[in-house]
Enzyme design. Structure first.
Site, PDB file in Angstrom:
ATOM      1  N   ARG A 167       0.842  -1.220   0.000  1.00 15.96           N
ATOM      2  CA  ARG A 167       0.000   0.000   0.000  1.00 15.96           C
ATOM      3  C   ARG A 167       0.869   1.259   0.000  1.00 15.96           C
ATOM      4  O   ARG A 167       0.563   2.251   0.680  1.00 15.96           O
ATOM      5  CB  ARG A 167      -0.943   0.035   1.206  1.00 15.96           C
ATOM      6  CG  ARG A 167      -1.906  -1.107   1.295  1.00 15.96           C
ATOM      7  CD  ARG A 167      -2.937  -1.078   0.157  1.00 15.96           C
ATOM      8  NE  ARG A 167      -3.935  -2.102   0.328  1.00 15.96           N
ATOM      9  CZ  ARG A 167      -3.822  -3.356  -0.154  1.00 15.96           C
ATOM     10  NH1 ARG A 167      -2.762  -3.708  -0.864  1.00 15.96           N
ATOM     11  NH2 ARG A 167      -4.781  -4.234   0.054  1.00 15.96           N
ATOM     12  N   SER A 240     -11.094  -0.636   3.039  1.00 18.03           N
ATOM     13  CA  SER A 240     -10.342  -0.847   4.287  1.00 18.03           C
ATOM     14  C   SER A 240      -9.846   0.497   4.804  1.00 18.03           C
ATOM     15  O   SER A 240      -9.168   1.217   4.071  1.00 18.03           O
ATOM     16  CB  SER A 240      -9.115  -1.727   4.030  1.00 18.03           C
ATOM     17  OG  SER A 240      -9.522  -2.914   3.427  1.00 18.03           O
ATOM     18  N   GLU A 337      -5.338   3.914   5.832  1.00 18.65           N
ATOM     19  CA  GLU A 337      -4.973   3.672   4.433  1.00 18.65           C
ATOM     20  C   GLU A 337      -5.361   4.862   3.541  1.00 18.65           C
ATOM     21  O   GLU A 337      -4.557   5.282   2.704  1.00 18.65           O
ATOM     22  CB  GLU A 337      -5.669   2.385   3.968  1.00 18.65           C
ATOM     23  CG  GLU A 337      -5.211   1.917   2.616  1.00 18.65           C
ATOM     24  CD  GLU A 337      -5.952   0.674   2.156  1.00 18.65           C
ATOM     25  OE1 GLU A 337      -5.832  -0.384   2.780  1.00 18.65           O
ATOM     26  OE2 GLU A 337      -6.660   0.774   1.139  1.00 18.65           O
TER      27      GLU A 337
HETATM   28  C1  LIG Z   1     -15.474  -0.496  -1.376  1.00 15.13           C
HETATM   29  C2  LIG Z   1     -14.013  -0.232  -1.562  1.00 15.13           C
HETATM   30  C3  LIG Z   1     -13.151  -1.312  -1.714  1.00 15.13           C
HETATM   31  C4  LIG Z   1     -11.777  -1.082  -1.897  1.00 15.13           C
HETATM   32  N1  LIG Z   1     -10.958  -2.159  -2.062  1.00 15.13           N
HETATM   33  C5  LIG Z   1      -9.628  -1.981  -2.236  1.00 15.13           C
HETATM   34  C6  LIG Z   1      -8.759  -3.103  -2.406  1.00 15.13           C
HETATM   35  O1  LIG Z   1      -9.186  -4.252  -2.430  1.00 15.13           O
HETATM   36  N2  LIG Z   1      -7.427  -2.853  -2.567  1.00 15.13           N
HETATM   37  C7  LIG Z   1      -6.919  -1.593  -2.585  1.00 15.13           C
HETATM   38  O2  LIG Z   1      -5.695  -1.447  -2.745  1.00 15.13           O
HETATM   39  N3  LIG Z   1      -7.722  -0.509  -2.439  1.00 15.13           N
HETATM   40  C8  LIG Z   1      -9.052  -0.671  -2.260  1.00 15.13           C
HETATM   41  N4  LIG Z   1      -9.877   0.419  -2.090  1.00 15.13           N
HETATM   42  C9  LIG Z   1      -9.294   1.767  -2.078  1.00 15.13           C
HETATM   43  C10 LIG Z   1      -9.386   2.481  -3.460  1.00 15.13           C
HETATM   44  O3  LIG Z   1     -10.293   1.857  -4.297  1.00 15.13           O
HETATM   45  C11 LIG Z   1      -8.024   2.525  -4.191  1.00 15.13           C
HETATM   46  O4  LIG Z   1      -7.039   3.110  -3.375  1.00 15.13           O
HETATM   47  C12 LIG Z   1      -8.103   3.319  -5.499  1.00 15.13           C
HETATM   48  O5  LIG Z   1      -6.900   3.173  -6.217  1.00 15.13           O
HETATM   49  C13 LIG Z   1      -8.395   4.809  -5.303  1.00 15.13           C
HETATM   50  O6  LIG Z   1      -8.678   5.346  -6.582  1.00 15.13           O
HETATM   51  P1  LIG Z   1      -9.403   6.750  -6.738  1.00 15.13           P
HETATM   52  O7  LIG Z   1      -9.394   7.087  -8.194  1.00 15.13           O
HETATM   53  O8  LIG Z   1     -10.728   6.705  -6.097  1.00 15.13           O
HETATM   54  O9  LIG Z   1      -8.401   7.691  -5.947  1.00 15.13           O
HETATM   55  P2  LIG Z   1      -8.751   8.932  -4.997  1.00 15.13           P
HETATM   56  O10 LIG Z   1      -9.429   8.431  -3.760  1.00 15.13           O
HETATM   57  O11 LIG Z   1      -9.433   9.982  -5.763  1.00 15.13           O
HETATM   58  O12 LIG Z   1      -7.283   9.407  -4.615  1.00 15.13           O
HETATM   59  C14 LIG Z   1      -6.456   8.566  -3.819  1.00 15.13           C
HETATM   60  C15 LIG Z   1      -5.053   9.184  -3.788  1.00 15.13           C
HETATM   61  O13 LIG Z   1      -4.493   9.180  -5.100  1.00 15.13           O
HETATM   62  C16 LIG Z   1      -4.150  10.501  -5.506  1.00 15.13           C
HETATM   63  N5  LIG Z   1      -4.398  10.570  -6.944  1.00 15.13           N
HETATM   64  C17 LIG Z   1      -5.552  10.248  -7.594  1.00 15.13           C
HETATM   65  N6  LIG Z   1      -5.366  10.358  -8.926  1.00 15.13           N
HETATM   66  C18 LIG Z   1      -4.091  10.754  -9.124  1.00 15.13           C
HETATM   67  C19 LIG Z   1      -3.298  11.057 -10.287  1.00 15.13           C
HETATM   68  N7  LIG Z   1      -3.797  10.961 -11.514  1.00 15.13           N
HETATM   69  N8  LIG Z   1      -2.007  11.455 -10.101  1.00 15.13           N
HETATM   70  C20 LIG Z   1      -1.469  11.562  -8.855  1.00 15.13           C
HETATM   71  N9  LIG Z   1      -2.170  11.308  -7.731  1.00 15.13           N
HETATM   72  C21 LIG Z   1      -3.464  10.895  -7.864  1.00 15.13           C
HETATM   73  C22 LIG Z   1      -5.024  11.414  -4.676  1.00 15.13           C
HETATM   74  O14 LIG Z   1      -4.476  12.705  -4.550  1.00 15.13           O
HETATM   75  C23 LIG Z   1      -5.032  10.657  -3.361  1.00 15.13           C
HETATM   76  O15 LIG Z   1      -3.839  10.871  -2.651  1.00 15.13           O
HETATM   77  C24 LIG Z   1     -11.260   0.231  -1.924  1.00 15.13           C
HETATM   78  C25 LIG Z   1     -12.151   1.321  -1.783  1.00 15.13           C
HETATM   79  C26 LIG Z   1     -13.507   1.088  -1.615  1.00 15.13           C
HETATM   80  C27 LIG Z   1     -14.445   2.253  -1.495  1.00 15.13           C
END
Ligand SMILES: Cc1cc2nc3c(=O)[nH]c(=O)nc-3n(C[C@H](O)[C@H](O)[C@H](O)COP(=O)(O)OP(=O)(O)OC[C@H]3O[C@@H](n4cnc5c(N)ncnc54)[C@H](O)[C@@H]3O)c2cc1C
Length: 350
Positions: A167, A240, A337
């Site tokens: 992570r 998580s 996380e």
């Molecule tokens: C129901 C649920 C289940 C999940 N299961 C998992 C799992 O199994 N495994 C896991 O690893 N994660 C899991 N997650 C967490 C999440 O899905 C991941 O971390 C995902 O990659 C976040 O993507 P996002 O586009 O929503 O990012 P955001 O929440 O919008 O941003 C997350 C971070 O990334 C940065 N960011 C976003 N886009 C960019 C970019 N283009 N350039 C630079 N920085 C950027 C943001 O500034 C922030 O720091 C889960 C979340 C939920 C709600």
């Protein structure tokens, strides 16, 4: 069309899966990479606070967001190199992660099937090196294309440059520096499928998939995930909330001796072990624990949920209480996380 859209005093409630209310002074939705270069040339964007926002599934807004929020909506996917044994696939930052997983399966490319149904965008996937069911995305990343705000240059970072960990990545450690615009994946056409993970063999058996294909593994994992995790469309959450604590081997063994039943997993090297954060929270009797509209999920102790009107501040206060209870009970410090925006996590210490 200019390739981007600006919104002043933008509401972020529909842009985070916790569905907490927050506002941004200025939000830019970017539809073309050329427009990104134009936007980055503005002094306010170049020098002021800037937050990248994907689908908001790993973020907690605790306060109003000053400066500019960039949301990259470029969503092209293409094969750059096509060999008999593997292909290099390039996906732009705004592609939804789950769409990419299904696209690769449709093109008979392997590797991402265990990461099915993870919410969010391709651009965010390298940030915390998303992982599930025994697979982390970092092992399939060939190159991350990113804009470096420090040098003001577009860069191509290879897998080693990205310093992926559990992570974790270079990008997570330097959150204000990198703007990820696209990711290139090295995906094999043949590989042993990873199915020895909790519940997967049983689900495949229930599906009648004796010799499973990658699409069936994805289907089995999607079914398991849908049963285990609260759906953020129905109940706001960010998956998580805590990482599994990584302990020195001796400490993990001592803890497991003291608390029989504690699940212990392998970590990045042999001197370390991960212990289950969900188990620790559950043993403190916190599953379902509610503090106003913020609560520990009834379905999964590692997930914090918003029952309706919780603010980011309520969620953070609950998370701090959970971490404190776990520390008092087991002497283990939990770390969040998701990214917390507008407040600082207070680590619990003795
Ligand atoms: C129901 C649920 C289940 C999940 N299961 C998992 C799992 O199994 N495994 C896991 O690893 N994660 C899991 N997650 C967490 C999440 O899905 C991941 O971390 C995902 O990659 C976040 O993507 P996002 O586009 O929503 O990012 P955001 O929440 O919008 O941003 C997350 C971070 O990334 C940065 N960011 C976003 N886009 C960019 C970019 N283009 N350039 C630079 N920085 C950027 C943001 O500034 C922030 O720091 C889960 C979340 C939920 C709600």
């Amino acid at each position: 069309m200019s390739g981007y859209r600006l919104l002043e005093n933008a509401s972020l409630e529909g842009r985070n899966t916790f569905r907490v209310a927050a506002r941004a002074s200025l939000l830019a939705d970017v539809y073309h990479t050329d427009a990104l270069s134009e936007l980055l040339a503005y002094p306010a964007v170049q020098h002021g606070p800037l937050l990248l926002l994907g689908a908001g599934s790993n973020i907690v807004f605790v306060d109003e967001v000053p400066g500019v929020i960039l949301s990259l909506a470029m969503h092209d996917i293409r094969i750059l190199v096509d060999h008999d044994h593997h292909a290099i696939v390039r996906a732009e930052a705004g592609v939804l992660w789950n769409d990419l997983v299904h696209w690769t399966l449709g093109h008979r490319l392997l590797g991402l099937e265990n990461l099915v149904l993870i919410p969010g965008t391709v651009g965010a996937a390298p940030i915390q090196n998303i992982g599930a069911y025994g697979v982390e995305v970092g092992e399939f990343i060939e190159v991350v294309e990113a804009f470096d705000r420090q040098t003001l240059r577009a860069c191509r970072l290879n897998r080693a440059d990205c310093a992926f960990g559990y992570r974790d990545s270079l990008f997570k450690r330097e959150p204000d520096r990198w703007i990820i615009t696209a990711v290139e994946f090295h995906l094999p056409r043949q590989r042993e499928l990873m199915i020895d993970y909790a519940g997967v063999p049983e689900e495949l058996a229930a599906m009648g998939a004796d010799v499973p294909r990658a699409a069936q593994v994805a289907e089995a994992i999607a079914r398991l995930r849908s049963r285990k995790l609260p759906n953020p469309v129905v109940l706001g959450n960010a998956g998580s909330f805590f990482k599994n604590p990584v302990l020195a081997l001796n400490d993990a063994e001592a803890l497991a001796d003291q608390w029989p039943g504690l699940p212990v997993f392998g970590a990045s090297d042999d001197t370390l072990r991960k212990v289950s954060a969900a188990w620790l929270i559950e043993q403190c009797g916190l599953r379902g624990y509610r503090c106003g509209d913020a609560a520990v999920s009834e379905q999964h102790a590692l997930v914090l949920v918003n029952h309706g009107c919780a603010s980011g501040r309520h969620v953070l206060a609950l998370a701090q209480q959970v971490a404190l209870r776990v520390f008092e009970h087991f002497g283990v410090a939990l770390e969040p996380e998701p990214r917390i925006v507008g407040a600082t996590w207070q680590p619990v210490t003795a």
